[in-house]
Design a protein around this motif. Structure first.
Motif, PDB file in Angstrom:
ATOM      1  N   GLY A 103      -3.760   3.315 -13.891  1.00 21.19           N
ATOM      2  CA  GLY A 103      -5.050   2.569 -12.987  1.00 21.19           C
ATOM      3  C   GLY A 103      -5.968   1.548 -13.698  1.00 21.19           C
ATOM      4  N   TRP A 104      -6.306   0.955 -12.607  1.00 21.04           N
ATOM      5  CA  TRP A 104      -7.332   0.013 -13.340  1.00 21.04           C
ATOM      6  C   TRP A 104      -8.762   0.646 -13.062  1.00 21.04           C
ATOM      7  CZ3 TRP A 104      -6.269  -4.697 -15.225  1.00 21.04           C
ATOM      8  CH2 TRP A 104      -5.038  -5.358 -14.754  1.00 21.04           C
ATOM      9  N   TRP A 105      -8.790   2.482 -13.139  1.00 20.69           N
ATOM     10  CA  TRP A 105     -10.736   2.061 -12.643  1.00 20.69           C
ATOM     11  C   TRP A 105     -10.929   3.822 -13.440  1.00 20.69           C
ATOM     12  CZ3 TRP A 105      -5.789   2.218  -9.660  1.00 20.69           C
ATOM     13  CH2 TRP A 105      -5.933   1.449  -8.696  1.00 20.69           C
ATOM     14  N   GLY A 106      -9.467   3.614 -14.355  1.00 17.89           N
ATOM     15  CA  GLY A 106     -10.503   4.908 -15.536  1.00 17.89           C
ATOM     16  C   GLY A 106     -10.156   6.046 -14.692  1.00 17.89           C
ATOM     17  N   ASP A 107     -11.681   7.375 -15.141  1.00 20.59           N
ATOM     18  CA  ASP A 107     -11.143   8.271 -14.633  1.00 20.59           C
ATOM     19  C   ASP A 107     -11.641   9.026 -13.790  1.00 20.59           C
ATOM     20  OD1 ASP A 107      -9.836   9.354 -17.738  1.00 20.59           O
ATOM     21  OD2 ASP A 107     -11.773   9.514 -18.169  1.00 20.59           O
ATOM     22  N   THR A 108     -12.182   8.155 -12.506  1.00 19.17           N
ATOM     23  CA  THR A 108     -12.517   8.287 -10.783  1.00 19.17           C
ATOM     24  C   THR A 108     -12.159   7.151 -11.011  1.00 19.17           C
ATOM     25  OG1 THR A 108     -14.061   9.826 -12.246  1.00 19.17           O
ATOM     26  CG2 THR A 108     -14.524   9.050  -9.643  1.00 19.17           C
ATOM     27  N   PRO A 109     -11.488   7.055  -9.639  1.00 18.99           N
ATOM     28  CA  PRO A 109     -11.095   5.430  -9.310  1.00 18.99           C
ATOM     29  C   PRO A 109     -11.922   6.324  -7.658  1.00 18.99           C
ATOM     30  CG  PRO A 109      -9.195   7.208  -9.622  1.00 18.99           C
ATOM     31  CD  PRO A 109     -10.194   7.773 -10.435  1.00 18.99           C
ATOM     32  N   PRO A 110     -12.138   4.555  -7.077  1.00 18.81           N
ATOM     33  CA  PRO A 110     -12.884   5.054  -6.381  1.00 18.81           C
ATOM     34  C   PRO A 110     -12.436   5.374  -4.725  1.00 18.81           C
ATOM     35  CG  PRO A 110     -12.649   2.755  -5.922  1.00 18.81           C
ATOM     36  CD  PRO A 110     -11.157   3.525  -7.361  1.00 18.81           C
ATOM     37  N   TYR A 111     -11.249   5.913  -4.710  1.00 15.20           N
ATOM     38  CA  TYR A 111     -10.696   6.476  -3.271  1.00 15.20           C
ATOM     39  C   TYR A 111     -11.106   7.601  -2.835  1.00 15.20           C
ATOM     40  CZ  TYR A 111      -8.077   2.035  -5.156  1.00 15.20           C
ATOM     41  OH  TYR A 111      -7.618   0.835  -5.122  1.00 15.20           O
ATOM     42  N   HIS A 112     -11.040   8.311  -3.757  1.00 13.30           N
ATOM     43  CA  HIS A 112     -11.173   9.973  -3.524  1.00 13.30           C
ATOM     44  C   HIS A 112     -10.429  10.589  -1.705  1.00 13.30           C
ATOM     45  CE1 HIS A 112     -14.626   9.073  -6.058  1.00 13.30           C
ATOM     46  NE2 HIS A 112     -15.512   8.424  -5.531  1.00 13.30           N
ATOM     47  N   ALA A 113      -8.729  10.378  -2.439  1.00 17.85           N
ATOM     48  CA  ALA A 113      -8.168  10.482  -1.361  1.00 17.85           C
ATOM     49  C   ALA A 113      -6.881  10.413  -2.190  1.00 17.85           C
ATOM     50  CB  ALA A 113      -8.511   9.830   0.543  1.00 17.85           C
ATOM     51  N   PRO A 114      -5.734  10.861  -0.581  1.00 13.78           N
ATOM     52  CA  PRO A 114      -4.837  10.754  -1.502  1.00 13.78           C
ATOM     53  C   PRO A 114      -4.065   9.248  -1.422  1.00 13.78           C
ATOM     54  CG  PRO A 114      -4.587  12.253   0.240  1.00 13.78           C
ATOM     55  CD  PRO A 114      -6.014  11.641  -0.275  1.00 13.78           C
ATOM     56  N   THR A 115      -3.732   8.683  -2.318  1.00 14.15           N
ATOM     57  CA  THR A 115      -3.583   6.610  -2.496  1.00 14.15           C
ATOM     58  C   THR A 115      -2.410   6.842  -2.977  1.00 14.15           C
ATOM     59  OG1 THR A 115      -5.770   6.737  -3.210  1.00 14.15           O
ATOM     60  CG2 THR A 115      -4.124   5.366  -4.000  1.00 14.15           C
ATOM     61  N   PHE A 116      -1.056   5.820  -1.773  1.00 14.15           N
ATOM     62  CA  PHE A 116       0.167   6.220  -1.873  1.00 14.15           C
ATOM     63  C   PHE A 116       0.143   4.393  -2.185  1.00 14.15           C
ATOM     64  CE2 PHE A 116      -1.327   8.756   0.891  1.00 14.15           C
ATOM     65  CZ  PHE A 116       0.220   9.917   0.969  1.00 14.15           C
ATOM     66  N   ILE A 117       1.681   4.786  -3.569  1.00 14.26           N
ATOM     67  CA  ILE A 117       1.515   3.046  -4.344  1.00 14.26           C
ATOM     68  C   ILE A 117       2.825   2.732  -4.300  1.00 14.26           C
ATOM     69  CG2 ILE A 117       1.734   1.943  -6.049  1.00 14.26           C
ATOM     70  CD1 ILE A 117      -1.098   3.471  -5.757  1.00 14.26           C
ATOM     71  N   LEU A 118       3.190   1.571  -3.256  1.00 14.24           N
ATOM     72  CA  LEU A 118       4.291   0.483  -2.815  1.00 14.24           C
ATOM     73  C   LEU A 118       5.033   0.299  -3.761  1.00 14.24           C
ATOM     74  CD1 LEU A 118       3.125  -0.957   0.411  1.00 14.24           C
ATOM     75  CD2 LEU A 118       4.777   0.485   0.279  1.00 14.24           C
ATOM     76  N   THR A 119       6.288   1.020  -4.852  1.00 13.73           N
ATOM     77  CA  THR A 119       6.764   0.897  -5.614  1.00 13.73           C
ATOM     78  C   THR A 119       8.371   0.796  -5.396  1.00 13.73           C
ATOM     79  OG1 THR A 119       7.001   0.912  -7.796  1.00 13.73           O
ATOM     80  CG2 THR A 119       6.677   2.562  -6.662  1.00 13.73           C
ATOM     81  N   ASN A 120       9.406  -0.455  -6.106  1.00 14.05           N
ATOM     82  CA  ASN A 120      10.380  -0.158  -6.318  1.00 14.05           C
ATOM     83  C   ASN A 120      10.696   1.191  -7.084  1.00 14.05           C
ATOM     84  OD1 ASN A 120      11.363  -1.989  -4.341  1.00 14.05           O
ATOM     85  ND2 ASN A 120      11.147  -3.598  -5.575  1.00 14.05           N
ATOM     86  N   HIS A 121       9.897   1.613  -8.472  1.00 14.65           N
ATOM     87  CA  HIS A 121      11.045   2.361  -8.939  1.00 14.65           C
ATOM     88  C   HIS A 121      10.080   3.506  -9.392  1.00 14.65           C
ATOM     89  CE1 HIS A 121      12.648  -0.915 -10.719  1.00 14.65           C
ATOM     90  NE2 HIS A 121      11.243  -2.031 -10.830  1.00 14.65           N
ATOM     91  N   PRO A 122      10.835   5.086  -9.187  1.00  8.82           N
ATOM     92  CA  PRO A 122      10.196   6.029  -8.711  1.00  8.82           C
ATOM     93  C   PRO A 122       9.371   6.926 -10.175  1.00  8.82           C
ATOM     94  CG  PRO A 122      12.294   6.133  -9.041  1.00  8.82           C
ATOM     95  CD  PRO A 122      12.131   5.104  -9.445  1.00  8.82           C
TER      96      PRO A 122
END
Length: 220
Positions: free
Chosen positions: A95-114
């Motif tokens: 991800g773009w955000w380094g070790d500590t992303p700003p979301y602080h919660a489960p984050t679901f990424i849409l993708t076609n590739h597992p």
């Protein structure tokens, strides 16, 4: 169950939510950084991204803060996670955000590739969903519980959720810039047919903030 919402999505005067040709050098596409001139200086953004006790207050900061309030899970399109396309090859990219992303919660990424989940510091875990927008939303709502699910983008992801009538509320900020090309918000989406209406508009010196709401499902 909480709301499903889009918050703080920036769009140009000519309707683009990101510039063309996303790359490592241009995470938001060429010229896309201009869209967020209302957001970057705010106290909320400076705190959430850089842990700084500084920044502007006022209308823009109020909307930025509302975007982070009561969020229990997030949904991102693949391009919001990184510039790579196709099968995952660079597994070191997290991800773009380094070790500590700003979301602080489960984050679901849409993708076609597992890909296996990635646990980061600060409470963020990235989950990669290959079954489409409905599956991602079901997982996000289960993780969020009584809190809201926030759909971050990009434009194609937001358009899919709007077209399916799954977004309860959307806040977007119209920035006074032209991009000329890129990812177009609302492309192919008949908002009126999906029950959306403009509930509020507020202008600051840097953007015009628009709130869309969808009619209650029992009124469909």
């Amino acid at each position: 169950m909480g709301m499903v919402r889009v918050s703080g999505y920036s769009v140009s005067l000519d309707g683009f939510g990101a510039g063309p040709n996303q790359s490592m050098e241009n995470p938001l596409g060429v010229g896309g950084g201009q869209l967020h001139g209302w957001l970057f200086p705010t106290q909320t953004f400076q705190k959430m991204l850089f842990d700084k006790e500084e920044g502007s207050t006022g209308i823009d900061n109020d909307f930025a803060a509302q975007g982070f309030a009561n969020i229990g899970a997030w949904i991102l399109g693949r391009n919001m996670f990184g510039p790579e396309r196709g099968p995952w090859e660079d597994m070191s990219w997290e991800g773009w955000w380094g070790d500590t992303p700003p979301y602080h919660a489960p984050t679901f990424i849409l993708t076609n590739h597992p890909r296996e989940p990635i646990q980061k510091e600060g409470g963020t875990t990235f989950y990669f969903v290959t079954e489409g927008i409905h599956a991602a939303l079901e997982q996000a709502q289960a993780a969020a519980g009584e809190k809201d699910v926030r759909i971050v983008g990009g434009a194609n992801t937001i358009n899919q959720y709007l077209d399916a009538g799954l977004v309860d509320e959307m806040h977007y900020a119209i920035s006074p810039v032209f991009l000329g090309d890129g990812e177009r918000l609302f492309a192919g989406v008949d908002l009126a047919a999906r029950g959306y209406k403009c509930a509020r508009m507020v202008a600051s010196d840097n953007a015009t903030h628009v709130i869309l709401e969808r009619a209650a499902k029992d009124a469909d």
